[in-house]
Design a protein around this motif. Structure first.
Motif, mmCIF file in Angstrom:
data_model
loop_
_atom_site.group_PDB
_atom_site.id
_atom_site.type_symbol
_atom_site.label_atom_id
_atom_site.label_comp_id
_atom_site.label_asym_id
_atom_site.label_seq_id
_atom_site.Cartn_x
_atom_site.Cartn_y
_atom_site.Cartn_z
ATOM 1 N N ARG A 294 -24.817 -8.202 97.030
ATOM 2 C CA ARG A 294 -24.218 -7.579 95.858
ATOM 3 C C ARG A 294 -22.705 -7.573 95.949
ATOM 4 O O ARG A 294 -22.014 -7.758 94.969
ATOM 5 N N PRO B 122 -38.177 2.344 90.107
ATOM 6 C CA PRO B 122 -37.918 2.429 88.681
ATOM 7 C C PRO B 122 -38.914 3.376 88.019
ATOM 8 O O PRO B 122 -40.071 3.446 88.370
ATOM 9 N N GLY B 123 -38.445 4.078 87.090
ATOM 10 C CA GLY B 123 -39.317 5.025 86.400
ATOM 11 C C GLY B 123 -38.514 5.758 85.377
ATOM 12 O O GLY B 123 -37.300 5.756 85.427
ATOM 13 N N LEU C 39 -25.668 6.139 89.635
ATOM 14 C CA LEU C 39 -26.575 5.568 88.644
ATOM 15 C C LEU C 39 -26.942 6.652 87.650
ATOM 16 O O LEU C 39 -27.394 7.724 88.046
ATOM 17 N N LEU D 195 -32.212 -2.729 90.521
ATOM 18 C CA LEU D 195 -32.281 -1.486 91.281
ATOM 19 C C LEU D 195 -32.950 -1.733 92.619
ATOM 20 O O LEU D 195 -32.484 -1.313 93.662
ATOM 21 N N GLY E 87 -21.464 -1.208 84.449
ATOM 22 C CA GLY E 87 -22.366 -2.066 83.678
ATOM 23 C C GLY E 87 -23.771 -1.546 83.763
ATOM 24 O O GLY E 87 -24.068 -0.570 84.455
ATOM 25 N N GLU E 88 -24.612 -2.240 83.037
ATOM 26 C CA GLU E 88 -26.004 -1.813 83.034
ATOM 27 C C GLU E 88 -26.734 -2.488 84.179
ATOM 28 O O GLU E 88 -26.466 -3.631 84.523
ATOM 29 N N ILE E 89 -27.654 -1.771 84.748
ATOM 30 C CA ILE E 89 -28.467 -2.345 85.833
ATOM 31 C C ILE E 89 -29.907 -2.375 85.366
ATOM 32 O O ILE E 89 -30.445 -1.376 84.910
ATOM 33 N N LEU F 54 -35.906 10.147 87.128
ATOM 34 C CA LEU F 54 -35.820 10.165 88.589
ATOM 35 C C LEU F 54 -35.227 11.481 89.053
ATOM 36 O O LEU F 54 -34.301 12.000 88.463
ATOM 37 N N PHE G 289 -30.600 2.177 83.021
ATOM 38 C CA PHE G 289 -29.754 2.640 84.114
ATOM 39 C C PHE G 289 -28.365 2.039 84.001
ATOM 40 O O PHE G 289 -28.207 0.841 83.810
ATOM 41 N N TYR G 290 -27.374 2.893 84.113
ATOM 42 C CA TYR G 290 -25.991 2.445 84.065
ATOM 43 C C TYR G 290 -25.310 2.772 85.378
ATOM 44 O O TYR G 290 -25.507 3.846 85.942
ATOM 45 N N GLU G 291 -24.513 1.831 85.817
ATOM 46 C CA GLU G 291 -23.835 2.018 87.088
ATOM 47 C C GLU G 291 -22.392 2.451 86.853
ATOM 48 O O GLU G 291 -21.678 1.868 86.049
ATOM 49 N N VAL H 23 -27.766 7.721 94.729
ATOM 50 C CA VAL H 23 -27.732 8.973 93.995
ATOM 51 C C VAL H 23 -28.008 8.629 92.548
ATOM 52 O O VAL H 23 -27.287 7.841 91.940
ATOM 53 N N THR H 24 -29.088 9.167 92.054
ATOM 54 C CA THR H 24 -29.371 8.921 90.644
ATOM 55 C C THR H 24 -29.425 10.244 89.926
ATOM 56 O O THR H 24 -30.054 11.196 90.379
#
Lengths: 688, 688
Positions: A153, A4-5, B122, A143, A136-138, A8, B129-131, A108-109
């Motif tokens: 998941r 997380p940061g 992501l 993460l 949705g939001e994570i 990215l 962060f959104y998925e 993949v971000t």
């Protein structure tokens, strides 16, 4: 691996699974390979989804087989929902600790400069456009979790699945299988428990939990924000009772029908109230930056939302039910003399589709679909059911019974699974203890004061032992779970979810299992024949018992009996007699010819069908069977009495038997040869 | 508004809908507002989805109501599937031209440097962060279309919905309701038509279409690539026949059962063949860059894939069916003496779950779920059905009948809708004409040569008029549509889809409507009682008729009758008599006590239940009813004959009546008072 940061770097790998990973790594970024790779990824994803669903199907299959096995041992301590939860827990353990599917590729971000998260995204990959939908939001936690165990998941469902697919059949069936006579006789009490009681419970639980949270904050145990609105939300969530286990045992042992009706009616309605209440609390948005201060305007807005959504959903459900009954009446008249081989199939199909459309219509209009289908179910049971052919009555009932059975056990299995597959549990002993205390106090504050107030107005008072039983029977189940899992984004919500899970487990396993013991402990009578209870009671008392069916209900009954029933079914007095003279022509138009025939008997068509122990006993017209004979002879005796109340009682008495009672499907079948009271005695004196 | 181009600048707007748009524009990029906005977007999306589904539910409701209306006019020209298509077309017109929901906001397109399109994405939006999940590829055309009319896009389903949700119940029910006696009697012919015939049809259609495409290329009408593999794929797609309309009429008029069996069996199996064939053709990947050259290795690989997937799916379906029958047998034995009130519910639930699990298991293993459920359905009908309680037999049949009804009409409605909502139609008159010619030739090349060859071996020859009828009855339907819509990414596939749609419309409306006329034109006998046909036939001919049930079938029958039936059901000779002596102890173990009782009668348990005109007539043991009486008296007459063939005939004869025939639910109900032959006469001489 990305952590997380704030920003990215874009990784050039793929978030794929299994065998496709190796291929992907070797793939050259050419057009064809990309196409194959994305096809393979989609295919792999599909196979994974099938496998996940298969896990649940097998869980359900196991549950059914075990129910069959249990019948030998007559285990009355474990209902099938409790059993489904156990299996869910076992499988959850296996998935969590036994199977580990590492994700050996990177995420993949994208660190794109977008300011908002759109619902749909188009990604340009070397000239080809791919469409992505927002899932949705994570949170940052998730993460990390994601990379740990893919398996967990994948067996996690989108919470909306519960509200859109699983809960509607359950709630509809609850409404469709309502035991009408006792429900309407106790309507006032039930409404009081459901509305006032839930509100009281919500407030009390919220306050106690808030105190607990304040304590936790002082002792430094609180890991995040926990506002009063969160506490209130928790109160709304766990106020939704689901005594399916208890009701099943009640039905099995033929416990006091008054108690059954109160409990069942309350649980059915307070589910509806809890949903809308939790939505209203979530919608609480005070002006200004701090979203958790007290703002009277916002509070009234929330209350307004509650009233608006509830009445809107109610109206929609009732309207569709009435609409369908009108339709089925017309069609029934039209097709009465044609022997249409596919009649039941078409009727059943129409019934199913229109019930489903109620849900969709309510959702499309922004109301609550689940509440709408509840009232749709009640309306269908009251009007439409009478208009269906016999075959269709069976089919619709069996269809929804099956859907209810599968959906309910699915949810309870999932609950067990969620104990281990949910990756953001927050178990805090202080909070858990506080929550249990809160629900105890909340239930007490709900039942005892209201019962006291209601007893002031009731002739047939709710005895203290019944009150204790109602207190005990406050099990939590599917609705509380679904509401809790709906949003687990924040720390507070995660803690609420984890605690709700524990509450459900405890109440279902412990309270559900202890029901029989509690029944004998409280000396609640069993083996009560629903109609025979009228026999022993002197006539004067019976008359006054009926009078206690409050003015509200009498008003409704007259309206229903004189106008709605004739309009929507074949029963009841002809409209020509009940409508004022000026409406004569209209009335003649709308009166079914059959209504004239029925005028002498003032009896519902649904007395035609009485189910006994799975055999289909058909009666038609005046002939009656078993339990009904007493009531009907009693009816003819009292024919000269006060027409509306007697007619009421007669009508509802006849109308009840054919509906399958929710909670009937049991782990606990009884041999018909053995009278129920003996069983309870043996339970009281310990196993034989 | 973004247009197609290699790199698109990221737009800062939102692709939202309706009322949320204005709010979004004004939203400041703060955390709270973003949360609300994305919640609103999700909620809006959900409401839209509900509204879309509602459109389809209302379409289905309309269809059902119109079926009811039609019964008065006895319209034999329009089956309910044709009706559903008409309604779909009407709604499609309204949606396309009547309603216009402009999207007044921009897309968000990211021009990020990603080299492949991952399955999940992501997106980092200011620290949150959104998925996003990959929905699919969008062609440049669609990009433009998308902005035109949101409404049309929203009522478009992911094609996999057909294969995962809608087709399985239809195909399962087809297998479950197979008319076994005539199916197995004509097994050889049916297999020939289904496998060889479909292959021939595919090749012929592919070649003719290829010729047509070559012509189009020469005249410059071709707008894109159209390879031979595409032509072959088209051949596979439109070889899947679906004569549901014709079969319904056949059943109604009680047409020659031989014809019915051939047509039904062929259609059921060729659906399975077509799916796997199309997958194999799509999997054709020759080495090298050009993916459309002829490569023998790749061809054999495709053939191998076909055989592998087909046999794997078959094995899986049959295995699950056998598994369930074992299970139900055991459970039946265990619970035989306990009156379990919930027995039918549990049985039905188990049946449903295990059938569904067949599908999921096949899909998870990479086979074709639809093919697996077909064979599962056939196996269930043959073994498991006998082990269910009477109530469960009804329930399972009614449940799947309803699912089949709803799913089929849904697909046909969607077909009508797709004519207007699909935004990438490619209608080319030359190709359409060529395709119609191709399917005509393909069907002829399928039916006539094979019939000729089969007649060399058959005693009961397939007459020329039957062949003409089979030729005529090659309607296309749900399967062809689903296969065509599965992938419409390229120009060729789009043209194929558009043409397939037209083919389905034409064959269902025109050929379906002309069935009755064609029946009288070809002098095909109607009003044939399925069992009485044995009475008029001399015994010697009957004996040889049975002998024509080829050696293949006789082999299978002996195996089934002597080993499988006793193992999996209560019927058939006890295993102790059929297994060799060395297996004595095992045989005694596995033999059901009931088998000893049944030994004298050699009769299936499923002769116990015979449905007549929707009434449930129960017979048990030797007592029989109506249509069966002739056969059973005939059976006792022939008891001394060749045991295996007579037993076969008896067994299958008894086993047939209780199964509802697919295609029974009609627009065309007949008054039972009117004999069918009169109706046909009046059809022949024109309307009265």
């Amino acid at each position: 691996m990305a952590g997380p940061g704030p920003v990215l770097a874009a990784a050039a790998g793929l978030w794929a699974r299994g065998a496709a990973a190796a291929e992907v790594a070797a793939a050259r970024p050419g057009a064809l390979e990309e196409e194959i790779v994305s096809e393979k990824a989609a295919e792999e994803s599909h196979r994974q989804d099938s496998a996940n669903l298969l896990v649940f199907i097998l869980l359900l299959t196991l549950t059914i087989l075990t129910i069959w096995l249990f019948k030998h041992r007559r285990a009355r301590f474990l209902h099938e929902t409790g059993l489904a939860m156990i299996y869910g827990v076992l499988v959850g353990v296996v998935l969590r600790y036994g199977i580990h599917v590492p994700s050996d590729v990177n995420n993949v971000t994208l660190s794109c400069q977008v300011q908002t998260s759109p619902a749909t995204l188009l990604v340009n990959v070397s000239g080809k456009f791919y469409e992505y939908t927002l899932k949705g939001e994570i949170s940052a936690q998730e993460l990390n979790n994601v990379q740990d165990n893919e398996m967990l998941r994948k067996v996690t469902f989108d919470p909306e699945v519960f509200f859109n697919i699983l809960l509607p059949p359950i709630i509809f069936y609850a409404g469709y299988s309502l035991k009408r006579r006792h429900f309407f006789r106790n309507l006032g009490s039930i409404l009081a428990y459901a509305f006032l009681g839930t509100a009281i419970s919500c407030l009390v639980i919220g306050s106690v939990v808030y105190g607990c949270v304040a304590l936790m904050k002082v002792t430094g145990q609180l890991g995040g924000d926990f506002y009063f609105t969160d506490c209130l939300l928790f109160g709304a969530i766990v106020s939704a009772t689901d005594p399916v286990t208890v009701l099943a045992i009640f039905h099995e042992l033929q416990v006091d029908v008054e108690l059954y009706a109160l409990l069942f009616g309350e649980s059915v309605l307070n589910d509806a109230v809890a949903i809308v209440l939790s939505s209203s609390i979530v919608a609480y948005q005070p002006a200004g930056d701090n979203s958790h201060t007290f703002d009277v305007t916002a509070m009234f807005k929330s209350i307004g939302i509650f009233l608006g959504i509830f009445s809107g959903s109610f109206a929609m459900g009732a309207a569709t039910g009435v609409c369908l009954s009108n339709l089925s009446l017309t069609i029934g008249n039209v097709t009465k003399f044609t022997k249409l081989r596919e009649f039941p199939l078409l009727e059943t199909g129409l019934f199913f589709l229109m019930s489903w459309s109620t849900f969709l219509l309510a959702e499309a209009c922004g109301f609550t679909g689940v509440v709408a289908v509840l009232f749709c179910g009640i309306t269908q049971a009251h009007y439409t059911y009478n208009n269906l052919s016999t075959e269709s009555q069976h089919r619709t009932k069996q269809l929804f019974e099956l859907l209810n059975f599968l959906a309910e056990n699915f949810i309870f299995s999932y609950m067990g699974l969620a104990l281990f597959t949910f990756q953001n549990h927050v178990f805090n002993p202080t909070f858990v203890v506080g929550a249990f205390l809160a629900i105890f106090l909340g239930r007490a504050a709900n039942i005892y004061p209201l019962s006291f107030l209601l007893n002031l107005g009731r002739r047939n008072k709710i005895g203290t032992n019944l009150q204790h039983m109602m207190m005990f029977a406050g099990l939590r189940g599917a609705m509380a779970f679904a509401l809790a899992i709906r949003d687990t984004a924040t720390y507070a919500r995660q803690m609420m979810f984890s605690t709700t899970l524990l509450i459900v487990f405890f109440t279902v396993w412990v309270f559900g299992g202890g029901t029989t013991a509690m029944l004998s402990c409280l000396n609640i009578r069993v083996g009560v024949d629903a109609d025979q209870e009228n026999v022993g009671v002197p006539e004067s008392e019976r008359r006054s018992t009926k009078a206690e069916s409050a003015w509200l209900f009498r008003m409704w009954y007259n309206f229903d009996h004189n106008y709605l029933k004739p309009l929507l079914t074949h029963s009841g007095p002809p409209l020509t007699t009940t409508l004022p003279g000026c409406c004569g022509p209209v009335a003649r138009c709308l009166t079914s010819p059959q209504a004239y025939e029925n005028q002498e008997q003032l009896k519902d068509d649904d007395s035609d069908l009485i189910l006994n122990d799975g055999d289909i006993s058909l009666t038609y017209g005046d002939s009656t069977v078993n339990t009904d004979s007493v009531a009907s002879s009693g009816a003819s005796r009292r024919f000269v009495g006060n027409s509306s109340e007697d007619a009421l009682d007669r009508e509802l008495a006849f109308g009840d038997h054919e509906l399958v009672i929710r909670g009937t499907r049991l782990v606990l079948p009884m041999d018909d040869s053995e009278p129920p009271s003996n069983v309870l005695d043996s339970a009281r004196h310990g196993p034989a």
